[in-house]
Write a protein that holds these residues in place. Sequence first.
Motif, PDB file in Angstrom:
ATOM      1  N   ASN A 674       0.874  -1.230  -0.112  1.00  0.00           N
ATOM      2  CA  ASN A 674       0.066  -0.007  -0.126  1.00  0.00           C
ATOM      3  C   ASN A 674       0.789   1.193  -0.030  1.00  0.00           C
ATOM      4  OD1 ASN A 674      -2.480  -1.618   0.351  1.00  0.00           O
ATOM      5  ND2 ASN A 674      -1.698  -1.793   2.491  1.00  0.00           N
ATOM      6  N   ARG A 675       0.547   2.317  -0.661  1.00  0.00           N
ATOM      7  CA  ARG A 675       1.055   3.516  -0.999  1.00  0.00           C
ATOM      8  C   ARG A 675       0.196   4.544  -0.685  1.00  0.00           C
ATOM      9  NH1 ARG A 675       4.268   3.526  -6.127  1.00  0.00           N
ATOM     10  NH2 ARG A 675       2.293   2.994  -6.940  1.00  0.00           N
ATOM     11  N   LEU A 676       0.500   5.706   0.062  1.00  0.00           N
ATOM     12  CA  LEU A 676      -0.322   6.869   0.273  1.00  0.00           C
ATOM     13  C   LEU A 676       0.321   8.003   0.312  1.00  0.00           C
ATOM     14  CD1 LEU A 676      -3.238   7.877   1.285  1.00  0.00           C
ATOM     15  CD2 LEU A 676      -2.221   7.629   3.671  1.00  0.00           C
ATOM     16  N   LYS A 677      -0.091   9.142  -0.250  1.00  0.00           N
ATOM     17  CA  LYS A 677       0.512  10.137  -0.554  1.00  0.00           C
ATOM     18  C   LYS A 677      -0.786  11.416  -0.194  1.00  0.00           C
ATOM     19  CE  LYS A 677       3.196  13.487  -3.590  1.00  0.00           C
ATOM     20  NZ  LYS A 677       3.674  13.508  -5.039  1.00  0.00           N
ATOM     21  N   TYR A 678      -0.418  12.269   0.675  1.00  0.00           N
ATOM     22  CA  TYR A 678      -1.671  13.284   0.945  1.00  0.00           C
ATOM     23  C   TYR A 678      -0.696  14.519   1.113  1.00  0.00           C
ATOM     24  CZ  TYR A 678      -5.683  15.131   3.454  1.00  0.00           C
ATOM     25  OH  TYR A 678      -6.748  15.669   3.669  1.00  0.00           O
ATOM     26  N   ASP A 679      -0.877  15.296  -0.241  1.00  0.00           N
ATOM     27  CA  ASP A 679      -0.280  16.411  -0.465  1.00  0.00           C
ATOM     28  C   ASP A 679      -1.496  17.765  -0.203  1.00  0.00           C
ATOM     29  OD1 ASP A 679       1.988  17.942  -0.873  1.00  0.00           O
ATOM     30  OD2 ASP A 679       2.319  16.933  -2.784  1.00  0.00           O
ATOM     31  N   ILE A 680      -1.731  17.987   1.150  1.00  0.00           N
ATOM     32  CA  ILE A 680      -2.749  19.124   1.276  1.00  0.00           C
ATOM     33  C   ILE A 680      -2.384  20.364   0.634  1.00  0.00           C
ATOM     34  CG2 ILE A 680      -4.052  20.176   3.233  1.00  0.00           C
ATOM     35  CD1 ILE A 680      -3.431  17.988   4.806  1.00  0.00           C
ATOM     36  N   SER A 681      -1.078  20.608   0.566  1.00  0.00           N
ATOM     37  CA  SER A 681      -0.738  22.029   0.232  1.00  0.00           C
ATOM     38  C   SER A 681       0.684  21.983   0.152  1.00  0.00           C
ATOM     39  CB  SER A 681      -1.274  23.100   1.072  1.00  0.00           C
ATOM     40  OG  SER A 681      -0.567  23.342   2.299  1.00  0.00           O
ATOM     41  N   PRO A 682       1.473  22.985  -0.665  1.00  0.00           N
ATOM     42  CA  PRO A 682       2.792  23.121  -0.380  1.00  0.00           C
ATOM     43  C   PRO A 682       3.444  23.102   1.113  1.00  0.00           C
ATOM     44  CG  PRO A 682       1.977  24.498  -2.087  1.00  0.00           C
ATOM     45  CD  PRO A 682       0.910  24.154  -1.259  1.00  0.00           C
ATOM     46  N   ARG A 683       2.592  23.478   2.119  1.00  0.00           N
ATOM     47  CA  ARG A 683       2.840  23.390   3.424  1.00  0.00           C
ATOM     48  C   ARG A 683       2.936  22.244   4.190  1.00  0.00           C
ATOM     49  NH1 ARG A 683       3.196  28.277   6.150  1.00  0.00           N
ATOM     50  NH2 ARG A 683       3.092  30.038   4.802  1.00  0.00           N
ATOM     51  N   PHE A 684       2.034  21.079   3.523  1.00  0.00           N
ATOM     52  CA  PHE A 684       2.024  19.718   4.317  1.00  0.00           C
ATOM     53  C   PHE A 684       2.050  18.824   3.254  1.00  0.00           C
ATOM     54  CE2 PHE A 684      -0.003  16.289   6.270  1.00  0.00           C
ATOM     55  CZ  PHE A 684       0.310  16.310   7.520  1.00  0.00           C
ATOM     56  N   LYS A 685       3.121  18.041   3.390  1.00  0.00           N
ATOM     57  CA  LYS A 685       3.034  16.478   2.837  1.00  0.00           C
ATOM     58  C   LYS A 685       3.251  15.345   3.748  1.00  0.00           C
ATOM     59  CE  LYS A 685       5.287  16.343  -1.140  1.00  0.00           C
ATOM     60  NZ  LYS A 685       6.255  16.207  -1.941  1.00  0.00           N
ATOM     61  N   PHE A 686       2.415  14.270   3.349  1.00  0.00           N
ATOM     62  CA  PHE A 686       2.441  13.119   4.187  1.00  0.00           C
ATOM     63  C   PHE A 686       2.565  11.921   3.235  1.00  0.00           C
ATOM     64  CE2 PHE A 686       0.446   9.230   6.041  1.00  0.00           C
ATOM     65  CZ  PHE A 686       1.255   8.968   7.024  1.00  0.00           C
ATOM     66  N   LEU A 687       3.402  11.063   3.415  1.00  0.00           N
ATOM     67  CA  LEU A 687       4.003   9.905   2.534  1.00  0.00           C
ATOM     68  C   LEU A 687       3.891   8.675   3.505  1.00  0.00           C
ATOM     69  CD1 LEU A 687       6.768  11.616   0.446  1.00  0.00           C
ATOM     70  CD2 LEU A 687       4.407  11.208   0.019  1.00  0.00           C
ATOM     71  N   MET A 688       3.388   7.632   3.024  1.00  0.00           N
ATOM     72  CA  MET A 688       3.342   6.310   3.699  1.00  0.00           C
ATOM     73  C   MET A 688       3.528   4.990   2.568  1.00  0.00           C
ATOM     74  SD  MET A 688       0.538   4.503   6.313  1.00  0.00           S
ATOM     75  CE  MET A 688      -0.301   4.035   4.498  1.00  0.00           C
ATOM     76  N   THR A 689       4.361   4.100   2.979  1.00  0.00           N
ATOM     77  CA  THR A 689       4.303   2.608   2.525  1.00  0.00           C
ATOM     78  C   THR A 689       3.955   1.722   3.581  1.00  0.00           C
ATOM     79  OG1 THR A 689       6.700   2.542   2.623  1.00  0.00           O
ATOM     80  CG2 THR A 689       5.577   3.497   0.578  1.00  0.00           C
ATOM     81  N   ASN A 690       3.081   0.877   3.212  1.00  0.00           N
ATOM     82  CA  ASN A 690       2.918  -0.277   4.100  1.00  0.00           C
ATOM     83  C   ASN A 690       2.917  -1.666   3.247  1.00  0.00           C
ATOM     84  OD1 ASN A 690       0.128  -2.143   5.241  1.00  0.00           O
ATOM     85  ND2 ASN A 690       2.032  -1.873   6.431  1.00  0.00           N
ATOM     86  N   THR A 691       3.871  -2.577   3.757  1.00  0.00           N
ATOM     87  CA  THR A 691       4.241  -3.874   3.005  1.00  0.00           C
ATOM     88  C   THR A 691       3.709  -4.959   4.148  1.00  0.00           C
ATOM     89  OG1 THR A 691       5.749  -2.857   1.805  1.00  0.00           O
ATOM     90  CG2 THR A 691       5.756  -5.280   1.939  1.00  0.00           C
ATOM     91  N   ILE A 692       2.930  -6.020   3.632  1.00  0.00           N
ATOM     92  CA  ILE A 692       2.520  -7.001   4.252  1.00  0.00           C
ATOM     93  C   ILE A 692       2.924  -8.338   3.358  1.00  0.00           C
ATOM     94  CG2 ILE A 692       0.881  -8.306   5.499  1.00  0.00           C
ATOM     95  CD1 ILE A 692      -0.622  -5.652   5.672  1.00  0.00           C
ATOM     96  N   THR A 693       3.797  -9.179   4.242  1.00  0.00           N
ATOM     97  CA  THR A 693       4.116 -10.274   3.464  1.00  0.00           C
ATOM     98  C   THR A 693       3.889 -11.867   4.397  1.00  0.00           C
ATOM     99  OG1 THR A 693       5.757  -9.239   2.408  1.00  0.00           O
ATOM    100  CG2 THR A 693       6.135 -11.444   2.583  1.00  0.00           C
ATOM    101  N   ASN A 694       3.253 -12.623   3.560  1.00  0.00           N
ATOM    102  CA  ASN A 694       2.654 -14.071   4.500  1.00  0.00           C
ATOM    103  C   ASN A 694       1.973 -13.671   5.645  1.00  0.00           C
ATOM    104  OD1 ASN A 694       4.221 -15.368   2.371  1.00  0.00           O
ATOM    105  ND2 ASN A 694       6.353 -15.390   3.435  1.00  0.00           N
TER     106      ASN A 694
END
Length: 791
Positions: A674-694
Amino acid sequence: MSIRTHSFLLLFSCLILWGPLFAKAAANETPLSPLATSNQTKPECLPNWIAPPQRIPDKTSLSSSQSDTLQQPNALTYKLTGNVVLKQPGLVVLSNHVRLNRQTQEANIFGQVQLHRKDLIVTGRTAHIDQQAKTAQIKHTQFQFTANRSHGTAKQVDINQTTQLAQLDDATYTTCPIVEYSWQARNGNIVTDTKYDWELDFDRLDIDNNRRRIYGYNTFLYFQTIPVFYTPYIDFPMDDRASGFLFPTIGSYRSLTRETAENYVAIPYYFNLAPNYDDTLTVLKMQDRGWVVENEFRYLKPGHSAELTLTGLNDQVTQKEGLSYIDASGQPAYGKKIDQRWRGKLIANQQWGSGLSSNLLWHEVSDKYFYTDIPVESALDTVSYTPRYASLNYAKGNLQAGVQLLDYLRLRETAPYNYEKRPEVTLNYYHPFQSGFLENTSVNLAAESTEFQISTTGHTKPEALRTVLAPSAQYNLLKPYGSLKAEIVANKVNYFMQDNGFNNTGSPEHNINVPQYALKGGLIFERDFTVGDTAMVQTLEPELQYLYVPYQKQSQIPLFDTVYKSLDFSNLFTYNRFSGMDRIGDTNQVSAALSTRFLKQDGRPIAEAGIGQIFYLADRKVTLNDTPTQTELAQNTAHMSDYFVKLGMTVGPFQFASTSQYSYHNYELTNANNRLKYDISPRFKFLMTNTITNNNLPGEQEDLAAGLNWQINDKWALGSYINYNFTQERKTEVQNALRYDSCCWASELSVKETQLDNGLYNYSIQYLIEFKGLSSVGTPFKKYLNNKLNF
C-alpha cells in the motif's frame, strides 16, 4: 530646460566600467560562492530598492541630458542644476548638480547621485570623474544588483578604466532586507535600530577586471550583528563558482559499541578548479576518534560525469580497542586493532557516442565496519552490503548489447555471501515486420551469459557459468477497443559448474530447455457519465490469457539470482512465477482480470480498481528448493490462485495505490503493498508505504515507512520519518527535524535513530545552517524524505 550634447557625456563613460565589474561578481548563482546571489523568490523577502529603477536606453538610443537649469560661468565650464538626467545607451545618471570642465575634461557630481544600469544601481553623495586619466571616484556609495536586489555599501569607490581596477574601501555585502529591532537604552528610552540577518564586511575590496578576480581583505561575516567568521584574505573569480569555505555541519554520532555519542564538526572547503570540474575538501573532527579527512572531486561535461570521494583517518578508538562488531551470538565483540581506516567511492557515467555508454559505481573500504563508525554517508550506516558494478552498453536501432561486472561490498560480519556476476554479457535484437503477410508480427532474440562467483573466502556455495538463449516470436494486434497478443518463447539454459569443491549438483553440466506459449486478449468498454458538474469516463477492461509451460526437472540447479516475484498485479500475466532464469515454472493456466478506471474527460485518472485470478489446469511441480515447503506444495496443487486486487485513487491532494492478495480458501489477506500520498498544500505533505508479506503464514513480515513535512508557518517547519517492523515490534529507523527558514538564512536540527544489529541503535544529532546567497551544506529533511519515500 532640456539640452542635447555629446562632449561632456564622454566624461561619464568610465562609469560604465563600474557596472560590469560588480555585476559579474554577482552573476555567480551557485550556493558555493562567497558572493553567490540568493535564490529568494518570495516578494516579501526582497530588499527594498536603494533608488527607484529607471528605464535604461537601448543600443539604438541617442545620448542626451536634461536639467532644470544650464549655466556657463565661463567658456570652459558648464553647470547643470536641478533634476539632472544624463542618458546614453545602457546608462542613466541622476543628480542634483553637475559641474563640467571642457579643458581638464573633469566632472564633479553632487547631491543625490544615482547611476542606473540594466543589472546594477549605484547611489552616492558625490562623484568625481577625470576623462583624461580615465578615473572615477564615488563617495558614500550604495550598490544593488537588480536581478535579486542583493546590495552593499562602500565608503569610497575608486575606478581606473586604464588598469581595469576598482577599489572599494570599507565595503559590505548582503542579500537580506533590513530588519528593525528595538532595545532599551540606559536612560530607559526605547531605541529602534536596524540590522541585517547576515552581512559581509570588508576593509577593502579590489576588483580586477583583467584577471576577472575579486580580492577581499580583513573580511568578517556577521550573523545577527555578531561576528562568526573572519579571514584576512579572500580571493575568488568574478565569472565562475568561487572557492571558499562552506558552512560547517555540527552533530553527534554513537557507533555500535560506544556507550555515549561523540560530537563532531565537519568543515568543508570548496575549490573551483574549472567550469566543468571542482573539488571539496572536508575536515571532520570527531571527539574520540580524531581527524577525518574527506575529498570529493566532481567532473561534468555533456555526456560525461564522474565523482570520486576519498576518506581517511587515524582512528584512535580502533587503535586501542580494535574493530567492534556483533558476533554470532548477537553480542558486541572486538577484532583486529587498526589505526589506518579509509573508504573510496567512484561514480562515473559516460556517453561515448555511436550508441556506446558506460556506468560505474564502486565502493571500497578498509574494513566492514567503516560506515557504522564514521558519519560520512548516512545511506550506508545500517545496510549489510552495497552493490558495486561496472557496465559497458551499446544500443543502436533494434540492437542492444552490454557487459557488466557486479559484486557486493559486505558491511556487516553477518552479511550474506551474495553471488557476483564476473561478468554478465547480454544481447538483445528486436525486429518488427511493418507490412505484408507478417504485419503486426515481430521476433526477438535475447541471449545472456553470466559467470556466478563469490570472491570472498569462507563460503560453501557452488559456482557456475550460465548461458541463456531465449528467442521469441510475437503477434500483437492493437485497436482502440482492445488488443490481442500471441507469443512463443524458446528458453534454453545451460550451466557449466565450476570445480570449486562445493558442486553438489551431481554433474559438471546441466541443460534446461523449456518453451513458453501464451495467448492474451483484452477489450476496452467506455461510458460517459456525470457526477455533479464533472463529466467523466468509466472504462471496463476484461483481460484473459492462456499460458502453457511444460515441466522439466530443475531442482538440481542452484539458485544464483532467482526468487519468487514480489507482489504486483501484473504478475497475473507474467510468463514465469520466478524472477531470474534458474527456475522456469511449469504451468497450464488461464489468467483472468477485470479492471475499471474512472477518468476525467481530458484523460486524467481519478480512480481504478481491478480483480484477477489464475485458474490452473494442471498441478505445478517446479519449486524454488529441492524439498518444497508445505506452503509451496499447497500452492502448486491448488486449482486456482489467490485473488489479486488493485485499487487506486487520485482526488485532489490525496493519492492512494494498493495491490493485495487474498486467500481463495478463506478470503484472508496474505500479502499487500500500500502507498499513500497526502499533499494537502505546499505546506504539508504526508507519505506512507505499508508492506505485508505472508500474513498468518511462516515468514510473516509487516513493515511501515511513513513521513511528513509540515510547514507550520512562514518560518518554522517540522519533519518526521519512521520505519517500523510490526513483526519484530521494533523501529528500524526514526528521524525528526525542526527547521527555521527566514528570508536570508535557514537552520535545521535533526535527530536520527537507526537500528544496527541485535537491537542496538545508533543515535546521531546534526545541525545545519545556510546563509542564503552565501553557501549551504547538507541535505534538508524535505529532500531526505523524498529520497526515502519516492513515489
